[in-house]
Design a protein around this motif. Structure first.
Motif, short mmCIF file in Angstrom:
data_model
loop_
_atom_site.label_atom_id
_atom_site.label_comp_id
_atom_site.label_asym_id
_atom_site.label_seq_id
_atom_site.Cartn_x
_atom_site.Cartn_y
_atom_site.Cartn_z
N ASP A 48 37.21 21.81 59.59
CA ASP A 48 37.14 21.98 61.05
C ASP A 48 37.29 23.46 61.38
OD1 ASP A 48 37.58 22.08 63.83
OD2 ASP A 48 38.30 20.01 63.82
N LYS A 59 35.29 13.74 66.19
CA LYS A 59 35.22 14.56 64.97
C LYS A 59 36.54 15.32 64.76
CE LYS A 59 33.45 18.86 64.17
NZ LYS A 59 32.68 19.97 64.58
N HIS A 60 37.05 15.94 65.84
CA HIS A 60 38.28 16.74 65.72
C HIS A 60 39.51 15.86 65.52
CE1 HIS A 60 36.22 20.46 66.65
NE2 HIS A 60 35.63 19.87 67.68
N ALA A 80 43.99 20.53 66.27
CA ALA A 80 42.55 20.62 66.48
C ALA A 80 42.32 20.88 67.96
CB ALA A 80 41.88 19.32 66.07
N THR A 81 41.46 21.85 68.26
CA THR A 81 41.13 22.13 69.66
C THR A 81 39.61 22.16 69.82
OG1 THR A 81 41.20 24.50 69.21
CG2 THR A 81 43.20 23.52 70.09
N TRP A 82 39.15 21.83 71.01
CA TRP A 82 37.71 21.87 71.28
C TRP A 82 37.50 22.01 72.78
CZ3 TRP A 82 40.63 17.72 70.02
CH2 TRP A 82 40.56 16.58 70.82
N TYR A 108 40.99 20.93 75.10
CA TYR A 108 41.16 19.58 74.58
C TYR A 108 41.86 19.72 73.24
CZ TYR A 108 37.61 18.60 78.09
OH TYR A 108 36.92 18.51 79.27
N SER A 131 32.62 16.14 71.06
CA SER A 131 33.04 16.32 69.66
C SER A 131 34.47 15.81 69.42
CB SER A 131 32.92 17.78 69.25
OG SER A 131 33.86 18.55 69.98
N GLU A 143 37.57 25.01 64.24
CA GLU A 143 38.43 25.40 65.36
C GLU A 143 39.90 25.13 65.06
OE1 GLU A 143 37.11 26.89 67.85
OE2 GLU A 143 35.06 26.51 67.17
N ASP A 197 34.27 20.86 74.41
CA ASP A 197 33.15 20.11 74.97
C ASP A 197 33.51 18.66 75.30
OD1 ASP A 197 33.40 19.12 72.46
OD2 ASP A 197 31.37 19.56 71.80
#
Ligand code: FDA
Length: 508
Positions: free
Chosen positions: A373, A422-423, A411-413, A346, A419, A375, A415
């Motif tokens: 952040d 937030k990112h 920004a990577t995530w 993501y 989240s 990540e 879940d």
């Protein structure tokens, strides 16, 4: 409706179409989801809340792409075109503003014909950059193509936006090295450069994908690389004088020998002091020459980095390609022909082109924002060299002379929606914070790093005024010429999406 569409395809196709392997609907094909997800790079656009296509067509030959355009137009079915699926905002496989929609996916049109004797190659839109680099290297170790660093990016979308990589300081963009193209236009006709004319040929090399037609293939010019190149990565944390070195890099990297490309990648890591976090700056580099000459150059121009012989590895051009993307230096070039090698995640990204050196004192406050952040990645890519020698209007891509470096905040995530906010907030806040260091009027952005925060066309309507917000950021004054070309070649706006070029007459 799928039935009407397939009937129309059959009626308009030269050869019988094997629909069982080329046509996918959610109802009739168990493989619909895997085909949809196959090359979709940004998982944010595969979330359950995102609109899904009514069907996907994966043509096997050019005439089937023609037929798809003719039938979509006739039956008024909105469509998206996908080559490598790496669009940052998923516009090749998701339509946020118009449903239902279908996808014309060119993944199966990926032949590459390399002609070393003439320094050229014909490359079909569905091929990946990695496949292009690999197939060229199979024929010659001293020929290459200057395009992006990520091997799974599709040439179809990439070149339509410009395409820079680790050779742009020496040879310019991928689009600067295209000498012919074959496209399907809004009337379903196949045109080459001579038939489309120079205005349209200009527009498709940097004006962004999905606005002017469907690229079937590009004829690219190959460039020379030495048999041995040198690669290195040097890491410096804040405790290791990172600020001073980065300040110097901004002045050196865009002006140094064109054979040298030094990208800086910044991320948050554990500090050597237990329990503390710090920023690590990684200088990832390729030199088109041997280590001895590189070391002399670095000693003279950039001694602050402290490059030593043991940091340097001499290798072939093709072995350096996976390394420059981020793989270990032992990685075999065969990885380049694995089409889905980039880790999917993501993500949300924003971009700046920086024209003035950021003061050393400002860097500390940037790090305070950046470290919010864990990540996050920030990447600075040096410009200068050949990029400064090509005028802003030669192609739609205008970020040329005077650009010191491109700055990207990612920004990577993993879940999903949990989240996400937030990112997304973090990357937007960092972008706002960088405003004083970016050019104004316009702040510059890159169409290939698409950012829907800059604005969107509305359902079934495009307006010059609305699209000016992103149009001038992506293309500066070239936006006006792009609108004129669009009005001539696609006045009914068949090729459209959230950030496509609008045709005249204007509606505001
Ligand atoms: P995709 O298929 O998603 O298409 C992108 C856009 O072009 C869409 O609007 C689509 O409709 C349109 N399109 C696709 N095929 C078309 C065709 N045949 N004819 C007309 N329109 C078409 N960029 C860069 O310059 N240098 C780099 O190093 C990188 N690295 C990188 C890494 C990663 C991980 C990602 C996700 C992206 C990049 N990029 C990049 C950005 C990349 O160049 C950009 O996303 C391209 O548009 C991707 O092209 P694809 O064909 O893969 O995308």
């Amino acid at each position: 409706t799928p039935e009407l569409f397939t009937q129309c395809l059959e009626a308009n196709s030269q050869n019988p179409i094997p629909f069982s392997t080329t046509f996918f609907t959610p109802k009739h094909n168990a493989s619909f989801t895997s085909v949809l997800e196959s090359t979709a790079q940004n998982l944010r656009y595969l979330l359950p809340s995102m609109p899904k296509p009514a069907f996907i067509f994966t043509p096997l030959e050019d005439s089937q792409v023609q037929a798809a355009v003719i039938c979509a137009k006739k039956l008024k079915i909105h469509f998206r075109v996908r080559s490598g699926g790496h669009d940052y905002e998923g516009l090749s496989f998701v339509s946020l503003i118009e449903q239902p929609f279908m996808i014309i996916d060119l993944a199966k049109l990926r032949a590459i014909q390399v002609d070393i004797a003439h320094n050229t190659a014909w490359v079909e839109a569905g091929a990946t950059l990695g496949e292009v680099y690999y197939r060229i290297s199979e024929k010659s170790p001293i020929h290459a193509f200057p395009a992006g660093v990520c091997p799974s990016v599709g040439v179809g979308g990439h070149i339509t936006g410009g395409g820079y990589g680790s050779l742009h300081r020496k040879y310019g963009l991928a689009a600067d090295n295209v000498i012919d193209a074959r496209i399907v236009d809004a009337n379903g006709k196949i045109l080459d450069r001579a038939a489309m004319g120079e205005d349209l040929f200009w527009a498709i090399r940097g004006g962004g994908g999905g606005s002017f037609g469907i690229i079937l293939s590009w004829k690219i010019k190959l460039v020379q690389v030495p048999p041995i190149v040198t690669i290195f990565t040097v890491n410096k944390t804040l405790e290791q004088n990172a600020n001073k070195i980065l300040y110097k890099w901004q002045q050196v990297a865009p002006n140094i020998d064109e054979d040298l490309y030094i990208r800086v990648q910044m991320r948050v890591v554990n500090s050597s002091t237990p329990g503390k976090r710090t920023v690590q700056t990684s200088y990832i580099s390729r030199f088109l020459g041997r280590a001895d000459r590189l070391l002399q150059l670095m000693e003279k121009k950039f001694p602050e980095l402290g490059l030593t012989k043991k940091d340097c590895l001499e290798t072939s051009w093709i072995k350096s390609v996976p390394y420059i993307y981020g793989f270990p230096n032992t990685t075999s070039p065969e990885i380049l022909i694995q089409r889905t090698l980039s880790g999917k995640m993501y993500m949300k990204a924003k971009t700046d082109y920086v024209r003035q050196v950021i003061p050393e004192t400002a860097l500390n406050s940037i790090w305070r924002r950046f470290m919010q952040d864990d990540e996050a990645v920030m990447t600075w890519v040096p410009y200068g060299g050949m990029m400064s020698k090509i005028s802003e209007s030669t192609l739609p891509y205008p970020h040329r002379k005077g650009v010191l470096f491109e700055s990207q905040y990612v920004a990577t995530w993993f879940d999903g929606e949990k989240s996400m906010q937030k990112h997304m907030n973090w990357v937007r806040r960092l972008y706002d914070f960088m405003t004083p260091y970016a050019p104004r009027f316009p702040r510059e952005g890159y169409v290939n790093y698409r950012d829907l925060d800059l604005g969107m066309n509305h359902f079934n309507s495009t307006s010059f005024l609305r699209s000016s917000t992103w149009g001038f950021e992506y293309f500066k004054d070239n936006f006006i010429r792009l609108v004129k070309v669009k009005s001539e070649v696609d006045p009914s706006n068949l090729f459209r999406h959230e950030q496509s070029i609008p045709p005249l007459p204007l509606e505001s």
